[in-house]
Design a protein around this motif. Structure first.
Motif, PDB file in Angstrom:
ATOM      1  N   UNK A   1       0.460  -1.331  -0.560  1.00 28.39           N
ATOM      2  CA  UNK A   1       0.140  -0.174  -0.105  1.00 28.39           C
ATOM      3  C   UNK A   1       0.985   1.484   0.269  1.00 28.39           C
ATOM      4  N   UNK A   2       2.200   1.577   0.585  1.00 27.66           N
ATOM      5  CA  UNK A   2       2.558   2.155   1.025  1.00 27.66           C
ATOM      6  C   UNK A   2       3.564   2.633   0.076  1.00 27.66           C
ATOM      7  N   UNK A   3       3.989   1.182  -0.867  1.00 28.46           N
ATOM      8  CA  UNK A   3       4.492   1.318  -2.533  1.00 28.46           C
ATOM      9  C   UNK A   3       3.519   2.368  -3.207  1.00 28.46           C
ATOM     10  N   UNK A   4       2.711   1.216  -3.475  1.00 27.52           N
ATOM     11  CA  UNK A   4       1.624   2.094  -4.531  1.00 27.52           C
ATOM     12  C   UNK A   4       1.082   3.934  -4.033  1.00 27.52           C
ATOM     13  N   UNK A   5       0.824   4.584  -2.853  1.00 26.77           N
ATOM     14  CA  UNK A   5       0.839   5.653  -2.544  1.00 26.77           C
ATOM     15  C   UNK A   5       2.383   6.232  -3.242  1.00 26.77           C
ATOM     16  N   UNK A   6       3.031   5.535  -2.917  1.00 31.50           N
ATOM     17  CA  UNK A   6       4.834   6.513  -2.903  1.00 31.50           C
ATOM     18  C   UNK A   6       4.664   6.700  -4.592  1.00 31.50           C
ATOM     19  N   UNK A   7       4.559   5.294  -5.685  1.00 32.92           N
ATOM     20  CA  UNK A   7       4.503   5.551  -7.419  1.00 32.92           C
ATOM     21  C   UNK A   7       2.926   7.036  -7.100  1.00 32.92           C
ATOM     22  N   UNK A   8       1.705   7.105  -7.283  1.00 35.63           N
ATOM     23  CA  UNK A   8       1.200   8.183  -7.567  1.00 35.63           C
ATOM     24  C   UNK A   8       1.602   9.693  -7.122  1.00 35.63           C
ATOM     25  N   UNK A   9       2.232   9.564  -6.132  1.00 36.66           N
ATOM     26  CA  UNK A   9       2.901  11.140  -5.243  1.00 36.66           C
ATOM     27  C   UNK A   9       4.145  11.193  -6.296  1.00 36.66           C
ATOM     28  N   UNK A  10       5.152   9.956  -7.175  1.00 38.39           N
ATOM     29  CA  UNK A  10       6.181  10.637  -7.672  1.00 38.39           C
ATOM     30  C   UNK A  10       5.400  11.323  -9.449  1.00 38.39           C
TER      31      UNK A  10
ATOM     32  N   UNK B   1       1.193   2.468 -17.132  1.00 44.61           N
ATOM     33  CA  UNK B   1       0.943   1.188 -16.503  1.00 44.61           C
ATOM     34  C   UNK B   1       0.195   0.644 -18.186  1.00 44.61           C
ATOM     35  N   UNK B   2       1.237  -0.617 -18.031  1.00 48.03           N
ATOM     36  CA  UNK B   2       0.660  -0.799 -19.280  1.00 48.03           C
ATOM     37  C   UNK B   2       0.229  -2.592 -18.856  1.00 48.03           C
ATOM     38  N   UNK B   3      -1.245  -2.394 -19.800  1.00 51.54           N
ATOM     39  CA  UNK B   3      -2.782  -3.545 -19.263  1.00 51.54           C
ATOM     40  C   UNK B   3      -1.111  -5.099 -19.812  1.00 51.54           C
ATOM     41  N   UNK B   4      -1.965  -5.991 -18.845  1.00 53.45           N
ATOM     42  CA  UNK B   4      -1.434  -7.664 -18.811  1.00 53.45           C
ATOM     43  C   UNK B   4      -2.299  -8.170 -20.508  1.00 53.45           C
TER      44      UNK B   4
ATOM     45  N   UNK C   1      -5.324   7.994 -16.315  1.00 50.81           N
ATOM     46  CA  UNK C   1      -5.872   6.386 -16.860  1.00 50.81           C
ATOM     47  C   UNK C   1      -5.065   5.128 -15.808  1.00 50.81           C
ATOM     48  N   UNK C   2      -3.403   5.154 -15.708  1.00 48.75           N
ATOM     49  CA  UNK C   2      -3.068   5.062 -14.771  1.00 48.75           C
ATOM     50  C   UNK C   2      -2.904   5.107 -13.505  1.00 48.75           C
ATOM     51  N   UNK C   3      -3.184   6.604 -13.525  1.00 48.44           N
ATOM     52  CA  UNK C   3      -3.085   6.723 -11.701  1.00 48.44           C
ATOM     53  C   UNK C   3      -4.206   5.770 -11.503  1.00 48.44           C
ATOM     54  N   UNK C   4      -5.313   6.277 -12.222  1.00 50.86           N
ATOM     55  CA  UNK C   4      -6.417   6.122 -11.242  1.00 50.86           C
ATOM     56  C   UNK C   4      -6.279   4.000 -11.473  1.00 50.86           C
ATOM     57  N   UNK C   5      -6.076   3.821 -12.120  1.00 54.00           N
ATOM     58  CA  UNK C   5      -5.354   1.935 -11.445  1.00 54.00           C
ATOM     59  C   UNK C   5      -4.636   1.458 -10.419  1.00 54.00           C
ATOM     60  N   UNK C   6      -3.970   2.111 -10.340  1.00 51.20           N
ATOM     61  CA  UNK C   6      -2.955   2.516  -9.265  1.00 51.20           C
ATOM     62  C   UNK C   6      -3.755   2.577  -8.118  1.00 51.20           C
ATOM     63  N   UNK C   7      -4.463   3.969  -8.111  1.00 50.06           N
ATOM     64  CA  UNK C   7      -5.346   3.837  -6.869  1.00 50.06           C
ATOM     65  C   UNK C   7      -6.484   2.538  -6.543  1.00 50.06           C
ATOM     66  N   UNK C   8      -7.203   2.020  -7.927  1.00 45.93           N
ATOM     67  CA  UNK C   8      -7.829   1.269  -7.495  1.00 45.93           C
ATOM     68  C   UNK C   8      -7.517  -0.397  -7.439  1.00 45.93           C
ATOM     69  N   UNK C   9      -6.104  -0.908  -7.357  1.00 39.49           N
ATOM     70  CA  UNK C   9      -5.241  -1.123  -7.350  1.00 39.49           C
ATOM     71  C   UNK C   9      -4.630  -1.748  -5.393  1.00 39.49           C
ATOM     72  N   UNK C  10      -4.058  -0.199  -4.866  1.00 35.60           N
ATOM     73  CA  UNK C  10      -3.518   0.418  -3.607  1.00 35.60           C
ATOM     74  C   UNK C  10      -5.263  -0.139  -2.897  1.00 35.60           C
ATOM     75  N   UNK C  11      -6.903   0.058  -3.337  1.00 35.81           N
ATOM     76  CA  UNK C  11      -7.210  -0.258  -2.339  1.00 35.81           C
ATOM     77  C   UNK C  11      -7.319  -1.489  -1.560  1.00 35.81           C
TER      78      UNK C  11
END
Length: 277
Positions: A183-192, A202-205, A265-275
């Motif tokens: 959680x902390x790592x993904x939150x830090x990615x959003x800060x960056x 983010x490159x989709x699967x 959209x990448x930031x939105x996906x990171x927030x979704x994964x963080x949750x």
């Protein structure tokens, strides 16, 4: 001391200079000489630790250089010596990559497996180092983590490089450490991602296969506009300078960015994964 260890005119390497300069700073303190006990109290450590640092025994605890600079008002001197000492412990190829990175005007990264070092939290980095060498001591792990976090200073400077980061979507789900670490790592990615000089994608699967499926890549542009491609595999690395091969790496990277989600959209996906953690 190996033949690759950098020494100054006195013949001392960075770790030895750190020890010598600390003794000198303590003895010539403007308010009067400080005992090891008093320095330890001000630095919130032990007299034994100060003694070991001054005698060049073992690595320097990563929290101390900044505290020493504050106590002695040395304007980052001990921090710079610490970073040089840690960098000197890496193989020559990694040292060169770190030197190129430190002066780069552009840093483009792709990772299919983990968050790259420039964007890692301390806990995330610690987990990776611990998994990489289960026999390493805590002081050794702490020194490695400190060196990795010190690399991130270039992102916070007055003139940070242009940074692009593309991550495989799987990186957001691959567990490294505890759920809290993730959680902390993904939150830090959003800060960056919020930095004006940084773009995170983010490159989709379900993206098509590409040349860099299994290979992390870093593209570094020097102040002289020379491009370097850095590639890594298990305990090996290479710095590619041949213009034709570098151009190929740039084309492969461009294909990734065109297939990746937009920054928003990448930031939105990171927030979704963080949750989900």
């Amino acid at each position: 001391m190996t033949s690759e260890t950098r020494v100054d005119a006195s013949g001392l390497d960075a770790r030895e200079r750190f020890a010598q300069d600390l003794r000198t700073a303590r003895e010539l303190h403007p308010e009067g000489p400080l005992s090891q006990t008093e320095l330890a109290r001000r630095a919130r450590t032990s007299k034994t630790t100060v003694s070991r640092v001054e005698n060049g025994v073992g690595p320097v605890p990563p929290t101390l250089p900044v505290l020493f600079d504050q106590i002695f008002r040395t304007d980052g001197h001990f921090k710079r010596l610490y970073e040089e000492a840690v960098a000197s412990s890496f193989p020559a190829l990694y040292r060169r990559r770190m030197a190129l990175e430190k002066t780069a005007v552009a840093v483009w990264e792709w990772s299919p497996t983990i968050v790259p070092g420039l964007f890692q939290t301390g806990a995330y980095a610690r987990t990776i180092f611990r998994q990489g060498d289960t026999r390493a001591g805590e002081s050794e792990i702490a020194a490695l983590v400190g060196a990795r976090l010190a690399r991130q200073d270039l992102l916070r400077g007055a003139a940070p490089p242009e940074v692009r980061l593309v991550l495989c979507e799987s990186v957001l789900s691959n567990r490294v450490g505890t759920a809290e670490v993730m959680r902390d790592q993904l939150a830090t990615l959003l800060v960056h991602a919020d930095r004006p000089t940084t773009r995170v994608q983010i490159l989709p699967l379900d993206s098509d296969a590409h040349l860099l499926n299994d290979s992390p890549l870093t593209l570094l542009t020097s102040a002289q506009h020379q491009l370097f491609a850095c590639v890594e595999a298990f305990r090996t690395a290479a710095i590619i300078e041949d213009p034709e091969h570098v151009r190929g790496a740039v084309r492969a990277y461009d294909e990734l960015t065109s297939e990746a989600l937009s920054a928003r959209d990448s930031a939105a996906l990171i927030r979704e994964k963080l949750d989900t953690w």
